[in-house]
Design a protein around this motif. Sequence first.
Motif, mmCIF file in Angstrom:
data_model
loop_
_atom_site.group_PDB
_atom_site.id
_atom_site.type_symbol
_atom_site.label_atom_id
_atom_site.label_comp_id
_atom_site.label_asym_id
_atom_site.label_seq_id
_atom_site.Cartn_x
_atom_site.Cartn_y
_atom_site.Cartn_z
ATOM 1 N N UNK A 1 0.859 -1.161 0.000
ATOM 2 C CA UNK A 1 0.000 0.000 0.000
ATOM 3 C C UNK A 1 0.910 1.230 0.000
ATOM 4 N N UNK A 2 1.007 1.892 -1.136
ATOM 5 C CA UNK A 2 1.924 3.025 -1.275
ATOM 6 C C UNK A 2 1.208 4.350 -1.035
ATOM 7 N N UNK A 3 1.870 5.244 -0.335
ATOM 8 C CA UNK A 3 1.328 6.551 -0.007
ATOM 9 C C UNK A 3 2.275 7.627 -0.518
ATOM 10 N N UNK A 4 1.697 8.673 -1.093
ATOM 11 C CA UNK A 4 2.454 9.850 -1.493
ATOM 12 C C UNK A 4 2.718 10.658 -0.223
ATOM 13 N N UNK A 5 3.969 10.798 0.197
ATOM 14 C CA UNK A 5 4.231 11.481 1.460
ATOM 15 C C UNK A 5 3.801 12.941 1.461
ATOM 16 N N UNK A 6 3.751 13.569 0.289
ATOM 17 C CA UNK A 6 3.345 14.968 0.253
ATOM 18 C C UNK A 6 1.850 15.142 0.504
ATOM 19 N N UNK A 7 1.081 14.050 0.406
ATOM 20 C CA UNK A 7 -0.365 14.116 0.615
ATOM 21 C C UNK A 7 -0.814 13.211 1.762
ATOM 22 N N UNK A 8 0.132 12.833 2.639
ATOM 23 C CA UNK A 8 -0.159 11.884 3.718
ATOM 24 C C UNK A 8 0.252 12.459 5.063
ATOM 25 N N UNK A 9 -0.571 12.176 6.065
ATOM 26 C CA UNK A 9 -0.210 12.506 7.450
ATOM 27 C C UNK A 9 -0.390 11.269 8.310
ATOM 28 N N UNK A 10 0.544 11.075 9.230
ATOM 29 C CA UNK A 10 0.349 10.096 10.288
ATOM 30 C C UNK A 10 -0.339 10.839 11.420
ATOM 31 N N UNK A 11 -1.500 10.339 11.845
ATOM 32 C CA UNK A 11 -2.240 10.940 12.947
ATOM 33 C C UNK A 11 -2.093 10.012 14.151
ATOM 34 N N UNK A 12 -1.359 10.475 15.151
ATOM 35 C CA UNK A 12 -1.092 9.712 16.369
ATOM 36 C C UNK A 12 -2.096 10.174 17.417
ATOM 37 N N UNK A 13 -3.010 9.287 17.766
ATOM 38 C CA UNK A 13 -4.133 9.650 18.631
ATOM 39 C C UNK A 13 -3.827 9.355 20.101
ATOM 40 N N UNK A 14 -3.799 10.402 20.900
ATOM 41 C CA UNK A 14 -3.881 10.341 22.366
ATOM 42 C C UNK A 14 -2.832 9.465 23.058
ATOM 43 N N UNK A 15 -1.619 9.482 22.577
ATOM 44 C CA UNK A 15 -0.563 8.721 23.253
ATOM 45 C C UNK A 15 -0.031 9.574 24.409
ATOM 46 N N UNK A 16 -0.798 9.583 25.479
ATOM 47 C CA UNK A 16 -0.579 10.464 26.621
ATOM 48 C C UNK A 16 -0.282 9.655 27.879
ATOM 49 N N UNK A 17 0.290 10.353 28.866
ATOM 50 C CA UNK A 17 0.607 9.697 30.136
ATOM 51 C C UNK A 17 -0.611 9.016 30.742
ATOM 52 N N UNK A 18 -1.751 9.642 30.662
ATOM 53 C CA UNK A 18 -2.959 9.089 31.272
ATOM 54 C C UNK A 18 -3.349 7.730 30.733
#
Length: 192
Positions: free
Chosen positions: A1-18
């Motif tokens: 599965x190839x992604x164009x990096x200029x049109x891609x974001x990694x969304x990291x959800x809520x990796x928090x201490x809690x």
Amino acid sequence: MAFDPTATAVVVVDMQNGFCHPDGSLYAEPSEAAVEPVTALVDRAREAGASVVYTRDVHPPEQFDETHYYDEFDRWGEHVVEGSWDAELVGDLDVRDGDHVVEKHTYDAFYQTDLEGYLDAHGVDDLLICGTLANVCVLHTAGSAGLRDYRPVVVEDALGYITEEHREYAVDHADWLFGETATRDEVAFASA
């Protein structure tokens, strides 16, 4: 599965201490275990030139005082309160100045935040969504992304969760209803 990096974001959800630290108010061991795979995915994406977005679930102490129905403190207990150590991103993440951090107050990272504006301003169409909890904030954020015509891809081996059944439900539901799923090994970034 190839992604164009200029049109891609990694969304990291809520990796928090809690959620990810043993002293956190809603700690789950699989959320702590997700830190390394999330970090590895972010490193690859950053190296390829993709955008990196971190979300923080943050609740003002009075947020639910006047609500009729929606009360996360009633459901989960008090957690990730604004200004607390609990609400900070876990220290093992490599958050950099060029990364975008979204502060949210609900399960959905698009609801009353600047996330959509940021993605649009940066020409992002495809989202690689990872983080915690798989069946709560990850799933609601991915679903909301799909409704906004982004391509949400849940990265199934970079998720935190409470039980394995929760993770399986989230992955199956995302794949079936509104998006796609992939493992980290299946994610490739096209060269410019």
